[in-house]
Design a protein around this motif. Structure first.
Motif, PDB file in Angstrom:
ATOM      1  N   GLN A   1      43.279  -6.905  13.304  1.00  0.00           N
ATOM      2  CA  GLN A   1      42.042  -6.251  12.853  1.00  0.00           C
ATOM      3  C   GLN A   1      40.833  -7.125  13.171  1.00  0.00           C
ATOM      4  O   GLN A   1      39.783  -6.639  13.602  1.00  0.00           O
ATOM      5  N   GLU A   2      40.996  -8.427  12.982  1.00  0.00           N
ATOM      6  CA  GLU A   2      39.894  -9.349  13.282  1.00  0.00           C
ATOM      7  C   GLU A   2      39.676  -9.454  14.785  1.00  0.00           C
ATOM      8  O   GLU A   2      38.526  -9.525  15.250  1.00  0.00           O
ATOM      9  N   HIS A   3      40.770  -9.482  15.553  1.00  0.00           N
ATOM     10  CA  HIS A   3      40.646  -9.453  17.016  1.00  0.00           C
ATOM     11  C   HIS A   3      39.929  -8.178  17.471  1.00  0.00           C
ATOM     12  O   HIS A   3      39.076  -8.226  18.384  1.00  0.00           O
ATOM     13  N   LEU A   4      40.264  -7.066  16.840  1.00  0.00           N
ATOM     14  CA  LEU A   4      39.635  -5.795  17.207  1.00  0.00           C
ATOM     15  C   LEU A   4      38.151  -5.812  16.902  1.00  0.00           C
ATOM     16  O   LEU A   4      37.331  -5.358  17.724  1.00  0.00           O
ATOM     17  N   GLN A   5      37.787  -6.340  15.745  1.00  0.00           N
ATOM     18  CA  GLN A   5      36.364  -6.405  15.410  1.00  0.00           C
ATOM     19  C   GLN A   5      35.619  -7.349  16.347  1.00  0.00           C
ATOM     20  O   GLN A   5      34.481  -7.070  16.764  1.00  0.00           O
ATOM     21  N   LEU A   6      36.260  -8.456  16.737  1.00  0.00           N
ATOM     22  CA  LEU A   6      35.641  -9.365  17.697  1.00  0.00           C
ATOM     23  C   LEU A   6      35.452  -8.678  19.036  1.00  0.00           C
ATOM     24  O   LEU A   6      34.412  -8.851  19.692  1.00  0.00           O
ATOM     25  N   ALA A   7      36.445  -7.875  19.465  1.00  0.00           N
ATOM     26  CA  ALA A   7      36.315  -7.143  20.726  1.00  0.00           C
ATOM     27  C   ALA A   7      35.172  -6.132  20.643  1.00  0.00           C
ATOM     28  O   ALA A   7      34.417  -5.960  21.624  1.00  0.00           O
ATOM     29  N   ARG A   8      35.019  -5.466  19.496  1.00  0.00           N
ATOM     30  CA  ARG A   8      33.907  -4.523  19.337  1.00  0.00           C
ATOM     31  C   ARG A   8      32.568  -5.246  19.430  1.00  0.00           C
ATOM     32  O   ARG A   8      31.643  -4.788  20.124  1.00  0.00           O
ATOM     33  N   ASP A   9      32.443  -6.355  18.725  1.00  0.00           N
ATOM     34  CA  ASP A   9      31.184  -7.104  18.744  1.00  0.00           C
ATOM     35  C   ASP A   9      30.891  -7.628  20.149  1.00  0.00           C
ATOM     36  O   ASP A   9      29.733  -7.604  20.604  1.00  0.00           O
TER      37      ASP A   9
ATOM     38  N   SER B   1      31.966  -8.059  32.726  1.00  0.00           N
ATOM     39  CA  SER B   1      32.079  -8.479  31.327  1.00  0.00           C
ATOM     40  C   SER B   1      32.267  -7.280  30.406  1.00  0.00           C
ATOM     41  O   SER B   1      33.076  -7.319  29.453  1.00  0.00           O
ATOM     42  N   VAL B   2      31.551  -6.206  30.671  1.00  0.00           N
ATOM     43  CA  VAL B   2      31.665  -5.004  29.842  1.00  0.00           C
ATOM     44  C   VAL B   2      33.063  -4.399  29.974  1.00  0.00           C
ATOM     45  O   VAL B   2      33.695  -4.044  28.971  1.00  0.00           O
ATOM     46  N   GLU B   3      33.558  -4.285  31.203  1.00  0.00           N
ATOM     47  CA  GLU B   3      34.864  -3.673  31.405  1.00  0.00           C
ATOM     48  C   GLU B   3      35.976  -4.536  30.801  1.00  0.00           C
ATOM     49  O   GLU B   3      36.951  -4.020  30.256  1.00  0.00           O
ATOM     50  N   ALA B   4      35.817  -5.851  30.909  1.00  0.00           N
ATOM     51  CA  ALA B   4      36.815  -6.733  30.300  1.00  0.00           C
ATOM     52  C   ALA B   4      36.840  -6.573  28.781  1.00  0.00           C
ATOM     53  O   ALA B   4      37.915  -6.574  28.159  1.00  0.00           O
ATOM     54  N   ALA B   5      35.669  -6.415  28.177  1.00  0.00           N
ATOM     55  CA  ALA B   5      35.604  -6.196  26.733  1.00  0.00           C
ATOM     56  C   ALA B   5      36.238  -4.857  26.355  1.00  0.00           C
ATOM     57  O   ALA B   5      36.892  -4.733  25.308  1.00  0.00           O
ATOM     58  N   LYS B   6      36.071  -3.842  27.201  1.00  0.00           N
ATOM     59  CA  LYS B   6      36.693  -2.536  26.942  1.00  0.00           C
ATOM     60  C   LYS B   6      38.222  -2.631  26.993  1.00  0.00           C
ATOM     61  O   LYS B   6      38.923  -1.983  26.203  1.00  0.00           O
TER      62      LYS B   6
END
Length: 469
Positions: A184-192, A224-229
Motif C-alpha cells: 500500500q505504501e509502495h502504491l502511494q509512493l508510485a502515485r505521488d 519517467s512518466v511511463e516508468a511511474a505508470k
C-alpha cells in the motif's frame, strides 16, 4: 470360580514387566552459545511467555489474527487431528481392560432321521444368557501398555502440532498483513511519483514548445512518466494479490476497516530476547516438543516389538444360565460358567518378529535424527533472526540518510535544470535514485517488522499465552 478370579487378579498385579528401553533425551547437537553476530543479551520477559495479544500493538492486526484463529482451515484440521488422536489413544487404553459383554442365544437343531433314536428326527431348542469377556490379554511383558504409551505420545504430539500451527498462523497472518501495508505504501509512493513526473513532463513540454528544451529532454520526461505508470500498475496488482492472500490465511473476507494503509502506523511490542543457552531457549518450541514426542512413541514401540518374542496369555470367561425352555431359563439348576485361559508361545514365524523389532529400532534412530535436525533448524532460524535484528537498525538509519541525500540531490538537479544550467538527464538520474531509495526504505521497514515477528515465532511464539482456542 473365586479361585479363578483371584488368580486372574494376581496375574494382573504381576503384569508389570516393561521391555521398552529406558528413554534418554538426546543431547542437543548445537553450540552452547549463540553466534557472536546473533548474541542474545536480553534479560526481560521471554518471548515464549508473551501472548500475541500483547506482542502486537495495532488493534486492527489483533482483530485480523483473532479472525484467522477462528476461521483458518489449516488450524481447524490440526484441532480435528487432536480429536482423532485422542480417540485412538482411548482405543489403545481400553485394551488394558477386559471387554465385558452380555450375550443371549437361542439354538434350534434338528437331528437327522438316520441318527435319531426310533428313526425319526427331532427338533431341539436351547436358550442361554450369560455375561463374560473373551480374549483378554494378561500384559505380563508390557505389549499392551507400550502400545498405549505409543498412542499417548502420538496424541500429545498432535497437541504440539496444533500449538506449532497456531504460532505459524499468527506469524503468517501478521507477515501477510505487513506485506499488504508495505505494498500500500509502495502504491502511494508510485502515485505521488507519477503525479510529480507528470508535472515535470508538462513543464518540459511547455519549455519544448517555446524552443527552450531539447527533444531529448522531452523524451526523458516521458520515460519517467511511463516508468511511474508501470510501477503504479505493478503495485496495484500486488495490493490486490496481498488482499487475496490475507483473505485465504484468515479464512474469511477481511473487513475493509481492518486493512492497513501504510507501514508507518504498524508497530509490534518486541519483548527482550530470552537469555540463556540455546538448548534451554529452543526446547520450549512446540515443533521440537512434537519431534521428541514422536521419538518417545518410537521408543515405546520397541517395547511392544520385544514383547512379541514372549508368550501371550489370554483369558476367556463367562457365567450365566442355560435351559432347553425359555420359560425355565432362570429356574434352579440352570447356572453355567466357563473359564478358558490360553497361552501362545511363538516358535517359528520366519523371522517376522525379529524384523518387526529391527524396524522399530531403525524407526527410533530415524526419530532421533529428526529430533536433532529440528533442534538444528530451530537454532539456525533463531540465529538468523538475531543476526538481522542486530543490524537492521543500522541499515534503516543508513537508508534514511540515503533518502535524505537523494531528495536533496533531486531538488538541486531540478533547480539547475529550471535555471538552464543542466539538461534533463541529471534530473532524471537524481529522481530515479531518490525513488529507489524510498522504495528500499519501505522494504527495510517491512523487514524490521517481519524480523520482530520471526523472533516471536522462533523463540516459541508465546504459547503460554491465553488463547482463544
Amino acid at each position: 470360580m473365586k479361585r479363578t478370579l483371584l488368580g486372574a487378579a494376581l496375574a494382573l498385579a504381576l503384569a508389570g514387566c516393561n521391555l521398552a528401553p529406558e528413554y534418554q533425551r538426546p543431547d542437543a547437537p548445537i553450540p552452547g552459545e549463540w553466534p557472536a553476530s546473533a548474541a542474545s543479551t536480553g534479560q526481560g520477559k521471554a518471548l515464549a511467555e508473551t501472548g500475541w495479544q500483547d506482542f502486537f500493538a495495532d488493534a486492527r492486526l489483533k482483530q485480523v489474527v483473532d479472525l484467522a484463529l477462528r476461521n483458518n482451515r489449516d488450524l481447524r484440521v490440526a484441532i480435528l487431528n487432536i480429536e482423532k488422536a485422542r480417540a485412538q489413544y482411548r482405543i489403545s487404553s481400553a485394551a488394558q481392560f477386559p471387554a465385558i459383554n452380555a450375550t443371549g442365544t437361542e439354538t434350534v437343531q434338528r437331528q437327522a432321521d438316520v441318527l435319531s433314536v426310533g428313526g425319526k428326527g427331532e427338533v431341539t431348542r436351547a436358550y442361554s444368557l450369560g455375561v463374560g469377556f473373551a480374549g483378554y490379554e494378561l500384559d505380563f511383558f508390557g505389549r499392551v501398555r507400550n502400545l498405549k504409551d505409543q498412542a499417548l505420545e502420538q496424541f500429545l504430539a498432535t497437541e504440539d502440532a496444533r500449538r506449532s500451527a497456531h504460532i505459524s498462523l499468527v506469524a503468517e497472518v501478521a507477515n501477510t498483513w505487513l506485506a499488504l501495508a508495505a505494498d500500500q505504501e509502495h502504491l502511494q509512493l508510485a502515485r505521488d511519483t507519477l503525479a510529480s513526473q507528470q508535472s515535470s513532463l508538462a513543464l518540459t513540454q511547455r519549455s519544448f514548445d517555446v524552443g527552450v528544451s531539447a527533444t531529448l529532454d522531452l523524451n526523458l520526461a516521458r520515460i519517467s512518466v511511463e516508468a511511474a505508470k508501470v510501477d503504479l500498475a505493478r503495485y496495484t496488482a500486488a495490493v490486490a494479490q496481498d488482499r487475496n492472500a490475507l483473505n485465504l490465511v484468515v479464512g474469511s473476507q477481511t473487513p475493509e476497516d481492518l486493512l492497513p494503509t501504510a507501514l508507518t502506523d504498524v508497530t509490534t511490542a518486541l519483548s527482550e530476547i530470552p537469555a540463556g543457552v540455546p538448548s534451554e531457549t529452543l526446547l520450549q518450541r512446540p515443533d521440537i516438543a512434537m519431534a521428541e514426542r514422536t521419538l518417545r512413541a518410537a521408543n515405546a514401540n520397541i517395547g511392544a516389538a520385544r514383547a512379541a518374542f514372549y508368550p501371550r496369555i489370554t483369558l476367556t470367561a463367562s457365567g450365566g444360565v442355560a435351559s432347553p425352555k425359555l420359560s425355565e431359563l432362570f429356574d434352579s439348576g440352570t447356572g453355567t460358567w466357563s473359564f478358558m485361559p490360553q497361552i501362545v508361545l511363538p516358535i517359528f514365524n520366519a523371522g517376522s518378529n525379529q524384523a518387526n523389532l529391527d524396524a522399530a529400532r531403525v524407526d527410533k534412530d530415524i526419530r532421533i535424527a529428526q529430533y536433532e535436525k529440528a533442534i538444528q533448524s530451530a537454532f539456525r532460524e533463531a540465529s538468523d533472526a538475531l543476526a538481522v535484528r542486530a543490524s537492521v537498525g543500522d541499515q534503516l538509519a543508513a537508508q534514511q540518510a540515503l533518502v535524505d541525500a537523494a531528495a536533496e540531490s533531486s531538488r538541486l538537479s531540478d533547480l539547475r535544470y529550471r535555471s538552464g544550467i543542466d539538461s534533463y538527464l541529471p534530473v532524471l538520474d537524481s529522481q530515479r535514485s531518490h525513488y529507489a531509495a524510498q522504495q528500499n526504505l519501505i522494504t527495510l521497514r517491512q523487514s524490521r517488522q517481519s524480523n520482530s515477528i520471526s523472533l516471536y515465532k522462533v523463540f516459541g511464539g508465546g504459547w503460554l499465552e491465553k488463547t482463544t482456542n
